[in-house]
Design an enzyme around this catalytic site. Structure first.
Site, PDB file in Angstrom:
ATOM      1  NE  ARG A   1      -2.473  -0.303   3.648  1.00  0.00           N
ATOM      2  CZ  ARG A   1      -3.250   0.028   4.666  1.00  0.00           C
ATOM      3  NH1 ARG A   1      -4.559   0.105   4.501  1.00  0.00           N
ATOM      4  NH2 ARG A   1      -2.741   0.304   5.844  1.00  0.00           N
TER       5      ARG A   1
ATOM      6  CB  THR B   1      -2.687   7.331  -2.220  1.00  0.00           C
ATOM      7  OG1 THR B   1      -1.976   6.121  -2.538  1.00  0.00           O
ATOM      8  CG2 THR B   1      -1.908   8.512  -2.785  1.00  0.00           C
TER       9      THR B   1
ATOM     10  CG  ASP C   1       2.866  -3.539   8.677  1.00  0.00           C
ATOM     11  OD1 ASP C   1       2.954  -4.684   8.183  1.00  0.00           O
ATOM     12  OD2 ASP C   1       2.959  -2.495   8.003  1.00  0.00           O
TER      13      ASP C   1
HETATM   14  C1  PRP Z   1      -1.045  -4.902   4.181  1.00  0.00           C
HETATM   15  C2  PRP Z   1      -1.873  -6.171   4.264  1.00  0.00           C
HETATM   16  C3  PRP Z   1      -2.709  -6.095   3.023  1.00  0.00           C
HETATM   17  C4  PRP Z   1      -2.944  -4.628   2.887  1.00  0.00           C
HETATM   18  C5  PRP Z   1      -4.334  -4.368   3.380  1.00  0.00           C
HETATM   19  O1  PRP Z   1       0.008  -5.051   3.315  1.00  0.00           O
HETATM   20  O2  PRP Z   1      -1.120  -7.331   4.335  1.00  0.00           O
HETATM   21  O3  PRP Z   1      -2.090  -6.596   1.879  1.00  0.00           O
HETATM   22  O4  PRP Z   1      -1.981  -3.965   3.712  1.00  0.00           O
HETATM   23  O5  PRP Z   1      -4.671  -3.060   3.189  1.00  0.00           O
HETATM   24  P1  PRP Z   1      -5.845  -2.564   2.221  1.00  0.00           P
HETATM   25  O6  PRP Z   1      -7.018  -3.453   2.455  1.00  0.00           O
HETATM   26  O7  PRP Z   1      -6.070  -1.167   2.706  1.00  0.00           O
HETATM   27  O8  PRP Z   1      -5.344  -2.609   0.816  1.00  0.00           O
HETATM   28  P2  PRP Z   1       1.173  -3.980   3.186  1.00  0.00           P
HETATM   29  O9  PRP Z   1       0.827  -2.946   2.170  1.00  0.00           O
HETATM   30  O10 PRP Z   1       1.531  -3.472   4.545  1.00  0.00           O
HETATM   31  O11 PRP Z   1       2.327  -4.813   2.558  1.00  0.00           O
HETATM   32  P3  PRP Z   1       3.153  -6.042   3.215  1.00  0.00           P
HETATM   33  O12 PRP Z   1       2.231  -7.215   3.242  1.00  0.00           O
HETATM   34  O13 PRP Z   1       4.270  -6.210   2.268  1.00  0.00           O
HETATM   35  O14 PRP Z   1       3.574  -5.620   4.594  1.00  0.00           O
HETATM   36  N1  URA Z   2      -2.186  -3.540   6.883  1.00  0.00           N
HETATM   37  C1  URA Z   2      -1.762  -4.099   8.048  1.00  0.00           C
HETATM   38  O1  URA Z   2      -0.797  -4.859   8.069  1.00  0.00           O
HETATM   39  N2  URA Z   2      -2.443  -3.778   9.164  1.00  0.00           N
HETATM   40  C2  URA Z   2      -3.526  -2.974   9.183  1.00  0.00           C
HETATM   41  O2  URA Z   2      -4.109  -2.716  10.247  1.00  0.00           O
HETATM   42  C3  URA Z   2      -3.944  -2.424   7.955  1.00  0.00           C
HETATM   43  C4  URA Z   2      -3.263  -2.730   6.820  1.00  0.00           C
END
Ligand code: PRP
Ligand code: URA
Length: 672
Positions: free
Chosen positions: A567, A571, A663
């Site tokens: 993400r 944004t 996270d």
């Molecule tokens: C996190 C999570 C999802 C996403 C959810 O990933 O694992 O993929 O955010 O958010 P959304 O529903 O608002 O799209 P992140 O972007 O932190 O990446 P990562 O898994 O590499 O840590």
């Molecule tokens: N991604 C995460 O890993 N945790 C949250 O709470 C939202 C998005």
């Protein structure tokens, strides 16, 4: 501070076509009220004091000035103020058009002075001189003071011997249409009942032959509005200043009320940033310039605030374009001539509700602030103000006139300052709108309520089984360990995998099994087996891979694809960096894995990609879901069933799920 969910934030610009449509919506919202002011002032005086083109132009210019003064941080539209209709009319009768316009400029100067004082000593003093017991009766006087105008426009006052039945029919029809739209109108229609009423009444007037189109035929397509400039058209004089200027006290309170309402709608405390001093400065300079050009005083328009609330589009770019459209309209000669042909009866029909509506708002101020009328002090203040304001009081000192309305405002402020109060009354009369911390709390509550509404909406869907939540004490137990910030990487990783397995069991509840013949150590039987070749798992990288182990334990022969996404932290939009799926993915049922369904952006993007590949059977498995993400996924992909271990409360301003577990990716891989 948490932020309300806006489709477009204050400084965001929409694409061109959408921008134009949204701006026109604001023009419709402000139009009816803005043109009514010059029409009603002229009708009260019996000659032309203000003109529609100048009112439109000064409202547009005023709004642009306001946007500049507030550094583009506040999506407010400024239109012509009803509060000044009677004072301007009284001022014009006593001191001519020039006197009335000077009075309007003085109002602007008062706003600017108040803005400067606020910058220096803060705003608490305002709440002392403008408590609800002064503001409430004043708003009532503004509305009720206009009542005789409506009655004479309809043509049913006692001095009219021969009733004009056509006019009465038009007025009643206009009234009914306006009332029906107010009662039953949906969406944007509900914001413009007066405009709809006027258009309907006008059409009936044309049918009944009450409209004379000569001014339209004679008008030029484009014409420069008749600006009335000081030292060109008149010599400024203060003779009407006291009839008009004291009303600024009331409209300043209206200004604060409107900004408070808008703050809760857009989730930003405008009283703090850009600050009441800047918003008042903008409104003040706008009103001064309006008077300077020959237009009515400006005010913040509730109609436009409603549009922002309804559309959740808070963009000042949209408001700015609406202002430019208003200016352009003022130069369309044929159009403004057409508007000037609206018969009095139509105006009377809308005014029947409109003026009472203003008065009722005054009552609302008294009721909502729980003004206690068992206290003699409050009775004395309200009674004297109402009698002075509505009884036709007027004081002439030499050439200077003080209208009843202004007198009521002055007397109300003075009585409130000097009548003795007991301790309880001092507490009760605080004007909470100016209290920044109180407004911050209000905004927080509003945002919380919004979150609860989304959750309620999603909960309705849960009943319909559009989403499955694992309901098991052991799952709750494991989740509690997972959420705990003290749980280490090893245990976290194991739990994510284990919960992934439980989710897989639940997601496979509707699986169809094939018949097989097997032999137990004791006998042959016909039994059931899962055809594991029908399935594929698609973890969303990184965090989704944490769940994969658990699922592979249950269905080891499922094929595995990968979609890489993160993400954008600003944004919250997903950024895809990898996509690799089995070549026969189309024919498989795909289980998407991601521990977190937050905004839903990543999940929806993954589903979009799979659908493009021709996949038709998709399930989404997550550990924790936010109501916002569930809603987005159900709206965009109603065919995809969601399986989760828990549905949490809401998202915070950074898009993290609350209470959540932090996270997920970082906790699985120990990267933070
Ligand atoms: C996190 C999570 C999802 C996403 C959810 O990933 O694992 O993929 O955010 O958010 P959304 O529903 O608002 O799209 P992140 O972007 O932190 O990446 P990562 O898994 O590499 O840590
Ligand atoms: N991604 C995460 O890993 N945790 C949250 O709470 C939202 C998005």
């Amino acid at each position: 501070m948490s932020q309300a969910k806006l489709t477009l934030d204050v400084n965001e610009k929409p694409p061109v076509l959408k921008w134009i449509i949204l701006a026109l919506q604001h023009v419709f919202a402000m139009f009816g009220a803005t043109i009514l002011v010059p029409i009603l002032v002229n009708s009260a005086v019996g000659e032309t004091v203000l003109t529609i083109p100048v009112a439109l132009v000064t409202s547009g210019i005023g709004t642009l000035i306001y946007i500049l003064c507030t550094k583009g941080k506040s999506p407010v539209y400024l239109g012509s103020s009803f509060a000044f209709i009677t004072p301007i009319a009284v001022g014009a009768v006593k001191a001519g058009v020039g006197g009335a316009l000077t009075g309007i400029m003085i109002v602007g100067i008062i706003y600017v002075i108040v803005a400067i004082i606020i910058s220096i000593i803060g705003k608490e003093w305002l709440s002392k001189i403008l408590p609800p017991i002064v503001i409430g009766p004043m708003i009532m006087i503004i509305g009720l003071g206009l009542a005789p105008t409506a009655i004479s426009e309809i043509g049913i006052s006692s001095d009219i011997l021969n009733l004009d039945y056509k006019s009465i029919i038009v007025a009643v029809f206009t009234f009914i249409v306006t009332a029906v739209v107010m009662l039953n109108g949906k969406g944007f229609l509900k914001v413009i009942p007066f405009l709809i009423g006027m258009i309907s009444g006008y059409i009936l007037s044309v049918i009944l032959g009450l409209v004379d189109f000569t001014p339209v035929l004679e008008a030029a397509f484009f014409s420069i509005p008749d600006f009335i400039l000081p030292f060109v058209s008149y010599i400024p004089n203060l003779d009407a200043a006291m009839a008009i200027a004291p009303i600024a006290l009331v409209t300043i309170a209206e200004h604060i009320g409107d900004h408070t309402a808008l703050s809760t709608i857009i989730g930003k405390n405008l009283i703090k940033d850009p600050g009441l001093n800047r918003t008042l400065l903008g409104d003040g300079i706008a009103t001064f310039v309006a008077g300077l050009l020959g237009g009515p005083a400006n005010t913040t328009y509730g109609e436009n605030t409603s549009v922002v609330g309804m559309t959740k589009i808070a963009s000042v770019w949209v408001i700015g374009l609406a202002a430019i459209f208003a200016i352009l309209l003022g130069f369309l000669g044929k159009f403004t001539a057409l508007v000037s042909t609206i018969p009095n009866a139509v105006l009377g029909g809308v005014s029947l509700i409109l003026y009472g509506f203003i008065a009722v708002n005054g009552l609302k101020v008294l009721i909502e602030n729980r003004v206690d009328f068992s206290k003699s002090r409050n009775v004395i203040i309200a009674s004297s103000m109402l009698v002075l304001g509505l009884g036709g009081a007027a004081i002439n000192i030499s050439t200077v006139a003080i209208s009843g309305m202004s007198l009521a405002a002055i007397v109300g402020v003075l009585l409130n300052l000097f009548l003795p109060k007991d301790k309880e009354e001092t507490k009760e009369e605080k004007f909470e709108n100016i209290d920044v911390e109180n407004l911050d709390r209000k905004i927080e509550n509003e945002v919380k309520q919004e979150g609860e509404n989304v959750k309620e909406e999603v909960e309705e869907k849960i009943e319909k089984e559009d989403i499955v939540i694992l309901d098991h004490p052991l799952v709750e137990h494991k989740l509690s360990i997972l959420r705990d910030k003290n749980t280490g990487t090893k245990e976290f990783r194991e739990l994510v995998s284990e919960l992934g397995m439980f989710l897989c069991y639940e997601a496979m509840r509707d699986a169809t099994l094939d018949d097989v013949e097997i032999e137990t150590p004791l006998q042959k039987i016909s039994s059931k087996r899962l055809n594991e070749d029908k399935y594929a798992f698609l973890p969303i990288l990184r965090a989704g891979t944490g769940m994969l182990d658990g699922l592979i334990k249950v269905i080891p022969n499922a094929k595995i694809g990968h979609i890489g996404m993160y993400r954008n932290e600003e944004t919250l939009e997903p950024v895809r960096y990898f996509f690799k799926v089995p070549s026969d993915i189309k024919s498989r049922e795909v289980l998407i894995l991601d521990p977190m369904l937050a905004t839903g952006g990543s999940g929806c993007d993954a589903i979009d990609q799979l659908k493009k590949e021709g996949v038709t059977k998709i399930k989404f498995l997550c550990l924790i879901a936010a109501p916002e993400g569930v809603k987005k996924m159900q709206d965009e992909h109603p065919d995809v069933k969601i399986y989760c271990a828990a549905l949490d409360e809401k998202l915070n301003e950074k898009g993290y799920i609350l209470p959540g577990l932090g996270d997920a990716g970082d906790r699985i891989f120990g990267t933070k």
